[in-house]
Design a protein around this motif. Structure first.
Motif, short mmCIF file in Angstrom:
data_model
loop_
_atom_site.label_atom_id
_atom_site.label_comp_id
_atom_site.label_asym_id
_atom_site.label_seq_id
_atom_site.Cartn_x
_atom_site.Cartn_y
_atom_site.Cartn_z
N SER A 641 -24.20 16.26 0.05
CA SER A 641 -23.57 14.97 -0.23
C SER A 641 -22.06 15.05 -0.24
CB SER A 641 -24.07 14.47 -1.60
OG SER A 641 -23.32 13.38 -2.07
N GLY A 642 -21.47 13.85 -0.18
CA GLY A 642 -20.03 13.71 -0.33
C GLY A 642 -19.56 14.02 -1.72
N ASP A 643 -20.48 14.23 -2.68
CA ASP A 643 -20.07 14.61 -4.04
C ASP A 643 -19.89 16.13 -4.17
OD1 ASP A 643 -22.63 15.63 -4.13
OD2 ASP A 643 -23.37 14.23 -5.64
N ASN A 644 -19.90 16.86 -3.02
CA ASN A 644 -19.64 18.30 -2.94
C ASN A 644 -20.82 19.15 -3.42
OD1 ASN A 644 -17.15 17.20 -2.36
ND2 ASN A 644 -16.06 18.15 -4.06
N THR A 645 -21.99 18.54 -3.66
CA THR A 645 -23.12 19.29 -4.17
C THR A 645 -24.29 19.29 -3.20
OG1 THR A 645 -24.24 17.45 -5.30
CG2 THR A 645 -22.49 18.59 -6.52
N ILE A 646 -25.20 20.23 -3.44
CA ILE A 646 -26.48 20.30 -2.76
C ILE A 646 -27.56 20.17 -3.83
CG2 ILE A 646 -27.99 21.75 -1.35
CD1 ILE A 646 -25.29 23.25 -0.59
N ARG A 647 -28.59 19.43 -3.50
CA ARG A 647 -29.74 19.33 -4.40
C ARG A 647 -31.00 19.74 -3.65
NH1 ARG A 647 -29.17 16.24 -9.28
NH2 ARG A 647 -27.01 15.59 -9.58
N VAL A 648 -31.91 20.37 -4.40
CA VAL A 648 -33.19 20.79 -3.85
C VAL A 648 -34.29 20.04 -4.60
CG1 VAL A 648 -34.73 22.74 -3.37
CG2 VAL A 648 -32.24 23.05 -3.29
N ASP A 653 -43.58 14.81 -4.88
CA ASP A 653 -43.73 14.23 -6.21
C ASP A 653 -42.42 13.64 -6.73
OD1 ASP A 653 -42.22 16.39 -7.07
OD2 ASP A 653 -43.89 17.44 -8.01
N GLY A 654 -41.38 13.68 -5.88
CA GLY A 654 -40.14 12.99 -6.21
C GLY A 654 -39.36 13.58 -7.35
N THR A 655 -39.43 14.90 -7.55
CA THR A 655 -38.73 15.51 -8.68
C THR A 655 -37.76 16.57 -8.18
OG1 THR A 655 -40.46 17.18 -8.94
CG2 THR A 655 -40.68 15.14 -10.22
N PRO A 656 -36.67 16.79 -8.93
CA PRO A 656 -35.74 17.86 -8.56
C PRO A 656 -36.39 19.23 -8.76
CG PRO A 656 -34.73 16.28 -10.09
CD PRO A 656 -36.19 16.01 -10.08
N ALA A 657 -35.99 20.18 -7.93
CA ALA A 657 -36.47 21.56 -8.08
C ALA A 657 -35.49 22.39 -8.89
CB ALA A 657 -36.69 22.19 -6.70
N GLY A 658 -34.52 21.76 -9.47
CA GLY A 658 -33.50 22.43 -10.25
C GLY A 658 -32.25 21.59 -10.29
N GLY A 659 -31.20 22.14 -10.87
CA GLY A 659 -29.94 21.42 -10.94
C GLY A 659 -29.20 21.47 -9.62
N PRO A 660 -28.11 20.74 -9.52
CA PRO A 660 -27.34 20.74 -8.28
C PRO A 660 -26.73 22.11 -8.00
CG PRO A 660 -26.20 19.53 -10.01
CD PRO A 660 -27.55 19.85 -10.54
N LEU A 661 -26.64 22.46 -6.72
CA LEU A 661 -25.99 23.69 -6.30
C LEU A 661 -24.51 23.38 -6.07
CD1 LEU A 661 -28.62 24.99 -3.69
CD2 LEU A 661 -28.69 25.05 -6.19
N THR A 662 -23.66 24.03 -6.84
CA THR A 662 -22.23 23.73 -6.78
C THR A 662 -21.46 24.94 -6.28
OG1 THR A 662 -21.95 24.40 -9.09
CG2 THR A 662 -22.41 22.07 -8.65
N ASP A 696 -30.13 30.90 -2.44
CA ASP A 696 -31.56 31.01 -2.71
C ASP A 696 -31.97 29.65 -3.27
OD1 ASP A 696 -34.08 31.26 -3.91
OD2 ASP A 696 -33.73 33.35 -4.48
N PRO A 697 -32.71 28.83 -2.49
CA PRO A 697 -32.98 27.46 -2.96
C PRO A 697 -33.94 27.40 -4.15
CG PRO A 697 -34.19 27.92 -0.95
CD PRO A 697 -33.29 29.10 -1.18
N LEU A 698 -34.69 28.48 -4.39
CA LEU A 698 -35.65 28.46 -5.50
C LEU A 698 -34.97 28.74 -6.83
CD1 LEU A 698 -38.61 30.33 -3.78
CD2 LEU A 698 -38.24 27.87 -4.00
N THR A 699 -33.89 29.53 -6.81
CA THR A 699 -33.18 29.83 -8.05
C THR A 699 -31.87 29.08 -8.16
OG1 THR A 699 -32.01 31.71 -7.08
CG2 THR A 699 -34.20 32.13 -8.04
N GLY A 700 -31.37 28.57 -7.04
CA GLY A 700 -30.10 27.86 -7.05
C GLY A 700 -28.90 28.76 -7.07
N THR A 701 -29.09 30.06 -6.80
CA THR A 701 -27.97 30.99 -6.84
C THR A 701 -27.39 31.18 -5.44
OG1 THR A 701 -29.49 32.85 -6.60
CG2 THR A 701 -28.85 32.21 -8.84
N GLU A 702 -26.06 31.40 -5.40
CA GLU A 702 -25.41 31.69 -4.14
C GLU A 702 -25.57 33.19 -3.86
OE1 GLU A 702 -21.27 30.52 -1.78
OE2 GLU A 702 -21.48 30.14 -3.95
N LEU A 703 -25.96 33.52 -2.61
CA LEU A 703 -26.37 34.88 -2.30
C LEU A 703 -25.21 35.78 -1.91
CD1 LEU A 703 -29.67 34.18 -0.33
CD2 LEU A 703 -29.38 34.84 -2.73
N ALA A 704 -24.12 35.24 -1.47
CA ALA A 704 -23.00 36.07 -1.03
C ALA A 704 -21.74 35.24 -1.09
CB ALA A 704 -23.24 36.59 0.39
#
Length: 947
Positions: A641-648, A653-662, A696-704
């Motif tokens: 998004s233009g809000d600088n974040t990624i969401r998974v 079922d229309g639910t987030p898989a975690g918080g936004p990736l920043t 890693d989209p399952l944990t929301g962590t940046e890998l490198a």
């Protein structure tokens, strides 16, 4: 009147007996003069003669009376023949037992009713019947002797109409209802009372088939418990049309977006099912589109026929008029100004004409007849600079005055009908005068307030041109808007205390304009310059104040006496809010706002707290979406998004898989899933910060650490797997280059990027041929599509030429023959299909979009047919059947669509308002539908289809 539209009278058949013909003739003559007459009038003294004539019809008199009474209550062009006419006649019939009525009674009536019944055409062309124009129904035919009032009759009629709707296991089968109900049932229900209308509005099936043009104006009368239903309808309103399956889908998606929950069952199978609707918060009830530039001003007034009128104007040099309750334009745009239009105002002349004045940067004020749209007189040209504000006021003697102000530091008062000045210019300000407003003092004097960048507000007697008191100055910054309002019932002489509000910096100041006393401290809350203030009165008499800001994009509503907000800030505009205005509507208060986002929005007050909250969402547009299937987790969706974040998301079922990736410090333009044996699922992203990131989209962590190498916006990323299992990452952007990476090793695949495009690279995609060869496709702003061997770092063949403008998207998928297929799309409004091996087109371009096509995605029908989805600035998603090469479905959006992903029949769509996940049902050929003039293709930024 157009002769083709002229109603035709039903001719009397030759076998009509003379006495009966005389009876009908007398009856027609009697009713001809009866419309609106009251008991005891001369016309009604002859009613016994009518009864005598009617009695000559014998045992069919009661049937004739019942059928004619039904026509007397008909709306629009009249009632349809058949069950609907018979049912309403039975429902309205006098006495405990309705007369025996059957199908043969209507032809008999039509054959005998000389000069009585007019045949017309209803919406869609069905035959309609009504009483002739010279035979309007009087109190007798409408049943004054039967009903306690019109509401009771309308209630009976509404119940009778409802009884004609077939029922099934899911409730009423609304698509099978006669079209008369689609257009006019809501009007009958509203006339029967708010409760009956509310019950109708609560039925989502009815909302899906109802004619928006007739239902929308009635929704202001709906009872408060239906507010969420009304909000969903208003949100879907720009999309609604004749296709009830599409309407049902749009309504359900709108409800999801606003509250996170669906509407009640519709009794119809919608065009698609909404799994997720994550939209930016929007508190407005209705969005009016049509302006093609910034909208600077809005103003309400009442037409001579009692209808509400809204005027707006802006940078597209036009003034536009609207029926705000219906959500439609009133006539065509008023044109004549040669530069931006800053302000409009409306007022009623002594002879009852509604006038409109407009002020422009072209240094003129123009006067218009607001109902006809015609110009009145010549433009007023006395100002020596931009004219920034105009206002109408009525003097104590009934004379209409017009005030104007501008960059020449003067305020001027005019006779709007003659264009002549009333006195000389009002001087005193030492900088640009930004606003003027009229108000009535408690003693009946007309006052004029003006606000200026010289940090003062001045009060004037507009008839004498003299100041009233000294300038208001305490603690103010540059003053932009000004408004005057009256507090009712505070016991002061003249019926109320006059208040003045002005916007100064990021605050609103309140004053007693007569004493010059500041009332309390500034109203604080806006985070940007206050550009507009307006007073309004709630139904109970409570005075409220609205303010708006260009920078924080909100509207705030205050109690001016306490200085407290009466609701949370109203959000929904995607640009600065230039001006606000109030109007009273049945049961409430309507607020209009004009914005830099090219729209006018309508809001209802007070705004209660919704019963449920929408899904957490991106706060800016969604530019990128991607699907992947993960063992043990099912289908996953990523959005950027233009809000600088990624969401998974778990999209089904229309639910987030975690918080936004920043981590990105600019808008995220692209996301892509991929993986290699042993690496699990990975997510890549790129954006305006010139960085490529891996997650890693399952944990929301940046890998490198971010992959750096681009020298401009990263517009696209893609992950692919080489035949030997090597994971590759491609990225492309405004710097005209394509970078290839070993993402897990944090290293470039080649020493140099892939170069060849002569302008920015909009899109990249990996594809694997049936023989296992990995290909990379790229789309350029230079109008070409290029194919590459990513492992060798070499171009494959010549550029694929055919597009006549920038190419925005490429995607690989499976073609009708089971082989690899390449699709491309761009600013020439077309989608093109290519054989990637040969570079030859598969067929002619797929056409239908009317604006740039920004994104493509392949999918598969359950029967195995390959599908392709495309999204566009024309506010549509199109799904193409690649076997027949036809468009199988068109889904309309409220805003420009930017991104699409597809998994089977499940679509993820990113647009200017947020993210939706939609699952298609059946795919019938879509009906032809023209692009609404109210829809625009949005703005473009840096050559891209963005704002």
């Amino acid at each position: 009147m157009n002769p083709a539209k002229r109603p035709t009278r039903i001719r009397t058949r030759a076998w009509l007996p003379v006495p009966l013909g005389q009876a009908w003739h007398g009856l027609a003559a009697l009713v001809r003069h009866a419309h609106g007459t009251r008991a005891g009038s001369p016309a009604l003294q002859t009613w016994p003669a009518f009864e005598q004539d009617l009695a000559r019809l014998g045992d069919r008199a009661a049937a004739a009376r019942a059928l004619l009474r039904a026509l007397a209550w008909a709306r629009g062009p009249g009632l349809p023949s058949g069950d609907v006419w018979v049912a309403t006649a039975r429902g309205l019939a006098a006495g405990a037992e309705p007369p025996p009525l059957g199908g043969s009674d209507i032809p008999w009536l039509l054959g005998t009713a000389q000069a009585w019944v007019v045949q017309d055409s209803g919406p869609g062309g069905w035959p309609a019947y009504r009483l002739a124009a010279d035979a309007q129904a009087d109190v007798h035919l409408r049943g004054a002797d039967v009903f306690s009032g019109p509401a009771q009759a309308e209630q009976r009629l509404t119940e009778a109409l409802l009884a004609t709707v077939p029922t099934g296991p899911a409730g009423r089968d609304w698509p099978a209802a006669h079209p008369y109900l689609r257009s006019y049932l809501a009007e009958h229900a509203a006339a029967a009372g708010a409760d009956m209308l509310a019950a109708l509005v609560a039925d989502a099936g009815f909302l899906a088939i109802a004619d928006p043009a007739t239902l929308s104006p009635l929704l202001w009368a709906a009872v408060p418990q239906q507010r969420e239903q009304v909000r969903a309808y208003r949100r879907a309103f720009p999309l609604l049309g004749a296709d009830y399956r599409a309407n049902a889908a749009y309504l359900a998606e709108a409800a999801h977006a606003l509250t996170g929950t669906a509407l009640g069952g519709t009794g119809t199978r919608p065009l698609y099912r909404t799994h997720l609707a994550s939209a930016r918060r929007d508190d407005s009830l209705l969005t009016l589109t049509g302006h093609t530039g910034v909208v600077n001003t809005v103003e309400f007034s009442t037409r001579p026929d009692g209808g509400l009128l809204l005027a707006s104007a802006g940078d597209d040099l036009t003034v536009r008029l609207w029926d705000p309750l219906a959500g439609t334009q009133f006539g065509g745009p008023l044109r004549g100004h040669t530069n931006w239009v800053y302000a409009v105002t409306m007022g009623t002349s002594p002879d009852g004409r509604l006038l409109l004045a407009s002020a422009s940067e072209d240094q003129t004020v123009r006067i218009w007849d607001a109902c006809s749209g015609g110009a009145i007189g010549k433009p007023i040209t006395a100002h020596g600079g931009w004219v920034s504000s105009v206002a109408f006021g009525t003097a104590a003697d009934g004379r209409l005055l017009l005030a104007s102000c501008g960059s020449d530091q003067t305020v001027r008062v005019w006779d709007p009908l003659t264009g002549t000045p009333v006195g000389g210019p009002l001087r005193g300000h030492t900088d640009w005068v930004r606003g003027v407003a009229f108000g009535m003092a408690p003693d009946g004097r007309l006052l004029l307030a003006s606000s200026s960048r010289d940090r003062t507000v001045r009060i004037w007697d507009p008839l004498t041109g003299t100041p009233v008191g000294g300038p208001l100055t305490a603690g103010m910054d540059k003053v932009f808007p000004v408004a005057l309002g009256t507090v009712k019932g505070d016991g002061e002489a003249g019926g109320g205390r006059l208040l003045l509000a002005c916007g100064s910096g990021q605050t609103v100041h309140l004053w007693d304009p007569l004493s010059g006393e500041a009332l309390g401290g500034p109203l604080a809350g806006h985070t940007g310059q206050v550009f507009s203030v307006a007073f309004g009165t709630l139904p109970g008499g409570r005075l409220v104040l609205a303010s708006s800001s260009r920078n924080d994009r909100t509207v705030r509503v205050w109690d001016p006496l306490t200085g407290e907000p009466i609701s949370s800030p109203l959000t929904g505009h995607t640009g600065g809010v230039e001006e606000v205005a109030f109007a009273a509507v049945p049961g409430g208060l309507l607020l209009a706002s004009a914005s830099d986002d090219h729209t006018v929005r309508l809001w209802d007050l007070p705004t209660p707290v919704p019963g449920s909250e929408p899904l957490a969402s991106h706060t800016q547009w969604v530019d990128a979406v991607a699907f992947t299937e993960v063992p043990g987790h099912g289908l996953l969706l990523a959005s950027g998004s233009g809000d600088n974040t990624i969401r998974v998301w778990h999209p089904l079922d229309g639910t987030p898989a975690g918080g936004p990736l920043t981590g990105h410090t600019g808008a995220v333009r692209s996301v892509a899933f991929g993986g290699a044996p042993g690496s699990g699922v990975l997510l890549a992203s790129g954006g305006d910060d010139q960085a490529v990131r891996l997650w890693d989209p399952l944990t929301g962590t940046e890998l490198a650490k971010p992959l750096a190498g681009h020298h401009g916006q990263v517009l696209s990323v893609a992950l692919g797997t080489a035949p030997d299992g090597l994971l590759l990452l491609a990225s492309a952007g405004e710097d005209r280059s394509i970078q290839l990476w070993h993402p897990l090793a944090d290293a470039s695949l080649h020493d140099e990027p892939l170069l060849g495009h002569t302008e920015g690279v909009e899109s990249v995609a990996f594809g694997t041929t049936p023989d296992g060869r990995l290909l990379l496709a790229s789309a350029g702003q230079d109008g070409t599509v290029r194919l590459w061997d990513p492992l060798a770092g070499e171009v494959v063949g010549d550029p694929l030429a055919g597009h006549s403008g920038p190419v925005r998207s490429v995607a690989f998928g499976t073609g009708p023959d089971g082989g690899l297929l390449l699709a491309s799309a761009g600013d020439d409004h077309t989608v093109r299909l290519w054989h990637p091996r040969t570079g030859e087109p598969l067929a002619g371009p797929l056409t239908g979009h009317s604006a740039w096509v920004s994104s493509l995605a392949f999918g598969t029908h359950p029967d195995g047919r390959p599908l392709l989805a495309s999204v566009s600035g024309d506010h549509t998603v199109r799904v193409w059947d690649l076997v027949s090469m036809t468009c199988a479905a068109v889904l309309w959006r409220r805003s420009a669509a930017q991104a699409v992903a597809m998994s089977g029949l499940v679509l993820a769509v990113g647009d200017d308002e947020g993210l939706s996940v939609l699952e298609l049902g059946e795919l019938p050929p879509p009906p032809p539908r023209a692009v609404s003039p109210g829809r625009s293709a949005g703005r473009k930024r840096r050559g891209r289809p963005r704002r």
